[in-house]
Design a protein around this motif. Sequence first.
Motif, PDB file in Angstrom:
ATOM      1  N   MET A  21       0.839  -1.199   0.000  1.00  0.00           N
ATOM      2  CA  MET A  21       0.000   0.000   0.000  1.00  0.00           C
ATOM      3  C   MET A  21       0.878   1.256   0.000  1.00  0.00           C
ATOM      4  N   VAL A  22       0.403   2.294  -0.661  1.00  0.00           N
ATOM      5  CA  VAL A  22       1.138   3.557  -0.731  1.00  0.00           C
ATOM      6  C   VAL A  22       0.195   4.710  -0.424  1.00  0.00           C
ATOM      7  N   ASP A  23       0.790   5.896  -0.241  1.00  0.00           N
ATOM      8  CA  ASP A  23      -0.022   7.098  -0.046  1.00  0.00           C
ATOM      9  C   ASP A  23      -0.846   7.374  -1.299  1.00  0.00           C
ATOM     10  N   ASN A  24      -1.978   8.013  -1.103  1.00  0.00           N
ATOM     11  CA  ASN A  24      -2.920   8.216  -2.199  1.00  0.00           C
ATOM     12  C   ASN A  24      -2.442   9.294  -3.169  1.00  0.00           C
ATOM     13  N   PRO A  25      -2.599   9.053  -4.467  1.00  0.00           N
ATOM     14  CA  PRO A  25      -2.217  10.059  -5.463  1.00  0.00           C
ATOM     15  C   PRO A  25      -3.256  11.183  -5.517  1.00  0.00           C
ATOM     16  N   PRO A  26      -2.905  12.314  -6.111  1.00  0.00           N
ATOM     17  CA  PRO A  26      -3.848  13.438  -6.177  1.00  0.00           C
ATOM     18  C   PRO A  26      -5.166  13.090  -6.848  1.00  0.00           C
ATOM     19  N   GLN A  27      -5.133  12.180  -7.829  1.00  0.00           N
ATOM     20  CA  GLN A  27      -6.361  11.842  -8.549  1.00  0.00           C
ATOM     21  C   GLN A  27      -7.275  10.925  -7.747  1.00  0.00           C
ATOM     22  N   HIS A  28      -6.782  10.424  -6.600  1.00  0.00           N
ATOM     23  CA  HIS A  28      -7.597   9.523  -5.755  1.00  0.00           C
ATOM     24  C   HIS A  28      -7.219   9.797  -4.294  1.00  0.00           C
ATOM     25  N   PRO A  29      -7.584  10.975  -3.773  1.00  0.00           N
ATOM     26  CA  PRO A  29      -6.994  11.458  -2.521  1.00  0.00           C
ATOM     27  C   PRO A  29      -7.400  10.706  -1.256  1.00  0.00           C
ATOM     28  N   LEU A  30      -8.518  10.010  -1.245  1.00  0.00           N
ATOM     29  CA  LEU A  30      -8.952   9.314  -0.026  1.00  0.00           C
ATOM     30  C   LEU A  30      -8.494   7.871   0.044  1.00  0.00           C
ATOM     31  N   GLY A  31      -8.227   7.253  -1.102  1.00  0.00           N
ATOM     32  CA  GLY A  31      -7.835   5.861  -1.122  1.00  0.00           C
ATOM     33  C   GLY A  31      -9.010   4.934  -0.885  1.00  0.00           C
ATOM     34  N   ASP A  32      -8.725   3.650  -0.945  1.00  0.00           N
ATOM     35  CA  ASP A  32      -9.771   2.635  -0.791  1.00  0.00           C
ATOM     36  C   ASP A  32      -9.581   1.735   0.416  1.00  0.00           C
ATOM     37  N   PHE A  33      -8.354   1.631   0.922  1.00  0.00           N
ATOM     38  CA  PHE A  33      -8.039   0.570   1.857  1.00  0.00           C
ATOM     39  C   PHE A  33      -7.444   1.097   3.156  1.00  0.00           C
ATOM     40  N   ALA A  34      -7.480   0.245   4.179  1.00  0.00           N
ATOM     41  CA  ALA A  34      -6.844   0.516   5.459  1.00  0.00           C
ATOM     42  C   ALA A  34      -6.217  -0.781   5.966  1.00  0.00           C
ATOM     43  N   LEU A  35      -5.300  -0.644   6.922  1.00  0.00           N
ATOM     44  CA  LEU A  35      -4.669  -1.801   7.552  1.00  0.00           C
ATOM     45  C   LEU A  35      -5.106  -1.867   9.008  1.00  0.00           C
ATOM     46  N   ASP A  36      -5.443  -3.073   9.475  1.00  0.00           N
ATOM     47  CA  ASP A  36      -5.780  -3.193  10.883  1.00  0.00           C
ATOM     48  C   ASP A  36      -4.538  -3.603  11.686  1.00  0.00           C
ATOM     49  N   ASP A  37      -4.695  -3.781  12.970  1.00  0.00           N
ATOM     50  CA  ASP A  37      -3.550  -4.044  13.848  1.00  0.00           C
ATOM     51  C   ASP A  37      -2.900  -5.398  13.587  1.00  0.00           C
ATOM     52  N   THR A  38      -3.586  -6.295  12.910  1.00  0.00           N
ATOM     53  CA  THR A  38      -3.030  -7.622  12.635  1.00  0.00           C
ATOM     54  C   THR A  38      -2.294  -7.690  11.309  1.00  0.00           C
ATOM     55  N   GLY A  39      -2.287  -6.578  10.550  1.00  0.00           N
ATOM     56  CA  GLY A  39      -1.679  -6.585   9.232  1.00  0.00           C
ATOM     57  C   GLY A  39      -2.618  -7.014   8.129  1.00  0.00           C
ATOM     58  N   LEU A  80      -5.680  -6.428   5.450  1.00  0.00           N
ATOM     59  CA  LEU A  80      -6.213  -5.322   4.668  1.00  0.00           C
ATOM     60  C   LEU A  80      -7.713  -5.218   4.887  1.00  0.00           C
ATOM     61  N   ARG A  81      -8.174  -3.984   5.097  1.00  0.00           N
ATOM     62  CA  ARG A  81      -9.593  -3.696   5.259  1.00  0.00           C
ATOM     63  C   ARG A  81      -9.961  -2.548   4.326  1.00  0.00           C
ATOM     64  N   TYR A  82     -11.252  -2.282   4.202  1.00  0.00           N
ATOM     65  CA  TYR A  82     -11.685  -1.127   3.424  1.00  0.00           C
ATOM     66  C   TYR A  82     -11.668   0.132   4.283  1.00  0.00           C
ATOM     67  N   ARG A  83     -11.351   1.236   3.645  1.00  0.00           N
ATOM     68  CA  ARG A  83     -11.345   2.523   4.340  1.00  0.00           C
ATOM     69  C   ARG A  83     -12.744   2.847   4.865  1.00  0.00           C
ATOM     70  N   GLN A  84     -12.787   3.342   6.082  1.00  0.00           N
ATOM     71  CA  GLN A  84     -14.055   3.761   6.670  1.00  0.00           C
ATOM     72  C   GLN A  84     -14.377   5.201   6.282  1.00  0.00           C
ATOM     73  N   GLU A  85     -15.640   5.507   6.201  1.00  0.00           N
ATOM     74  CA  GLU A  85     -16.084   6.862   5.856  1.00  0.00           C
ATOM     75  C   GLU A  85     -15.484   7.868   6.833  1.00  0.00           C
ATOM     76  N   GLY A  86     -14.954   8.968   6.283  1.00  0.00           N
ATOM     77  CA  GLY A  86     -14.380  10.013   7.113  1.00  0.00           C
ATOM     78  C   GLY A  86     -12.903   9.842   7.414  1.00  0.00           C
ATOM     79  N   CYS A  87     -12.318   8.738   6.990  1.00  0.00           N
ATOM     80  CA  CYS A  87     -10.901   8.481   7.229  1.00  0.00           C
ATOM     81  C   CYS A  87     -10.143   8.433   5.894  1.00  0.00           C
ATOM     82  N   VAL A  88      -8.882   8.777   5.950  1.00  0.00           N
ATOM     83  CA  VAL A  88      -8.016   8.661   4.781  1.00  0.00           C
ATOM     84  C   VAL A  88      -7.358   7.283   4.800  1.00  0.00           C
TER      85      VAL A  88
END
Length: 229
Positions: free
Chosen positions: A132-150, A152-160
């Motif tokens: 995973m990398v930081d979001n590019p300008p054309q997609h500033p919020l991204g789609d994914f998140a990482l939980d404490d176990t490593g 991959l999860r989906y990004r929650q509303e209101g979070c980057v």
Amino acid sequence: MKAMILAAGVGERMRPLTDHSPKPLLRVAGVPLIEHHLRHLARAGFHQLVVNVSYLGEQLEAYCGDGSRWGLHIDYSREQQPLETAGGIQQALPLLGDAPFVVLNGDVWIDYPLKRLRHAELQHWEAARLVMVDNPPQHPLGDFALDDTGRLRYRQEGCVGYTYAGLGLFTPRFFAEIGAGKLALRPLLDAAIGAGNLGAEYYSGDWEDVGTPERLAALDARVSAQTGA
């Protein structure tokens, strides 16, 4: 460990540059994108590589040959029509073997230390691990998140969140339940996230989705300035 470069796409968003050239042969600092990947893989100690080809694939095969000039051995997975990411990997599985393998999109720029994936040991629950990398300008919020176990999860509303870099370590079982034919990667990611068997790691280094002529020109200017090309 083997690696695969995805190079079969048409590159619609790169037209007119891709009217007569496959996207992986477009140049950054005077060198085709795919050659940057080949050099990077060779430096990391990879020796066996699979490249899928379709649109203007004969140009890619003519340029890359058997890979020996980079110390690599290249096998080609030829697609009559582009099969998209998951479909292309599924077709190439007989060439990739039974062990985990690295997959790298042919249309990204990244300086990730590939030795890290070559020596990685997947957790018992991981069917794949994505970078995973930081979001590019054309997609500033991204789609994914990482939980404490490593995982991959989906990004929650209101979070980057983060963006998939187009680089990952996959097991053959990740593709075991799909049949031959055209298929994008996203449905498999959805299923793996739901099953909790998709790992991920964050990388903060240099990355670019070379998706348009403007992004290619900006990357070319930046890398050329850095290297003096």
